[in-house]
Design an enzyme around this catalytic site. Structure first.
Site, mmCIF file in Angstrom:
data_model
loop_
_atom_site.group_PDB
_atom_site.id
_atom_site.type_symbol
_atom_site.label_atom_id
_atom_site.label_comp_id
_atom_site.label_asym_id
_atom_site.label_seq_id
_atom_site.Cartn_x
_atom_site.Cartn_y
_atom_site.Cartn_z
ATOM 1 N N SER A 1 10.569 -64.296 32.549
ATOM 2 C CA SER A 1 10.285 -65.570 34.172
ATOM 3 C C SER A 1 9.818 -63.979 34.902
ATOM 4 C CB SER A 1 11.973 -65.869 33.395
ATOM 5 O OG SER A 1 12.761 -65.373 34.324
ATOM 6 N N HIS B 1 16.803 -63.887 40.959
ATOM 7 C CA HIS B 1 14.758 -63.987 40.455
ATOM 8 C C HIS B 1 14.291 -63.215 41.381
ATOM 9 C CE1 HIS B 1 15.403 -66.011 36.921
ATOM 10 N NE2 HIS B 1 14.309 -65.572 36.004
#
Length: 266
Positions: A44, A247
């Protein structure tokens, strides 16, 4: 005796000297840019989770991730983007390396965080007790030093085999947290500290295995200093987004990851 052969020789010599002098004064012509055939592998942190918007696949790929940004800025002749949110080393080996070939000239990859249980560790620390967090981090650390090196070695070796002419660039993960006061809903300083220390261990192990494979390791931690969770200008999402939590955001990919990649590619 005719002087014509001598005259022709002198004329030829004068032409040669004039041409050589012109080359020196003008310099070489513009170099032909080498074609860049770039493939972005990984999890990711390569697919762009946190940046959005995403493609229609289940991999959550974003054109605002560092990889497509780099490809566009450097005029890549070909760009393949099989990186996928949630990927582990087995996914790179079983699926993503099919995008590689002898014609590939550059490969980037972020991998290993999910193998070490990134999501479970963060969840344990965010919602669990201090002891639960400590145990989860210690288990991850044991995995990173005991099992992960072999998985990284296999992954890098396979990439080398599939793309023998490519430069392999391994990007690490940033520390996620600043350690300043961050409100009563934030994780404790202790939890944030041991999570950052685990990130440091992962970076050390990854750098070592990348070096052993002859790859270039890019340490992204310095590029995120002062921009982790709890910073006044964070480049990493907190728990506010379930999928995007912990993230990088758009700034994190552009000013963190892309800047880190540019530091070794120019």
């Amino acid at each position: 005796m005719s002087h014509r052969p001598l005259a022709r020789a002198l004329t030829a010599l004068a032409t040669l000297l004039t041409t050589a002098l012109a080359a020196v004064l003008v310099g070489p012509g513009p170099a032909q840019a080498a074609a860049v055939n770039y493939v972005a592998l990984g999890d990711s942190y390569s697919s762009g989770v946190g940046a959005g918007p995403y493609d229609w696949s289940t991999c959550l790929r974003s054109q605002k991730s560092y990889a497509p940004l780099w490809a566009t800025a450097h005029g890549a002749s070909n760009f393949a983007f099989p990186a996928c949110g949630g990927a582990v080393t087995a996914d790179v080996l079983n699926d993503q390396v099919d995008s590689l070939s002898a014609g590939t000239t550059m490969v980037t990859v972020t991998i290993g965080g999910n193998d070490a249980g990134f999501v479970d560790v963060i969840t344990s620390c965010r919602f669990g007790t201090t002891s639960t967090c400590t145990n989860a981090v210690n288990e991850a650390r044991a995995f990173v030093t005991g099992t992960l090196p072999g998985r990284l070695d296999e992954t890098y070796a396979t990439i080398r085999d599939r793309a023998p002419n490519a430069r392999l660039i391994v990007l690490g993960y940033p520390r996620l947290f600043e350690l300043n006061s961050c409100g009563w809903l934030a994780m404790s300083v202790y939890k944030r500290t041991i999570l950052n220390q685990a990130a440091d261990l992962l970076a050390t192990v990854t750098a070592g295995r990348a070096a052993a494979a002859g790859a270039t390791f890019v340490d992204t931690r310095p590029f995120f200093v002062g921009h982790g969770v709890c910073a006044s200008d964070p480049w990493i999402h907190d728990i506010s987004g379930v999928i995007e939590a912990y993230h990088p955001d758009v700034d994190g990919y552009r000013h963190g990851y892309l800047a880190a990649l540019n530091s070794v590619t120019g």
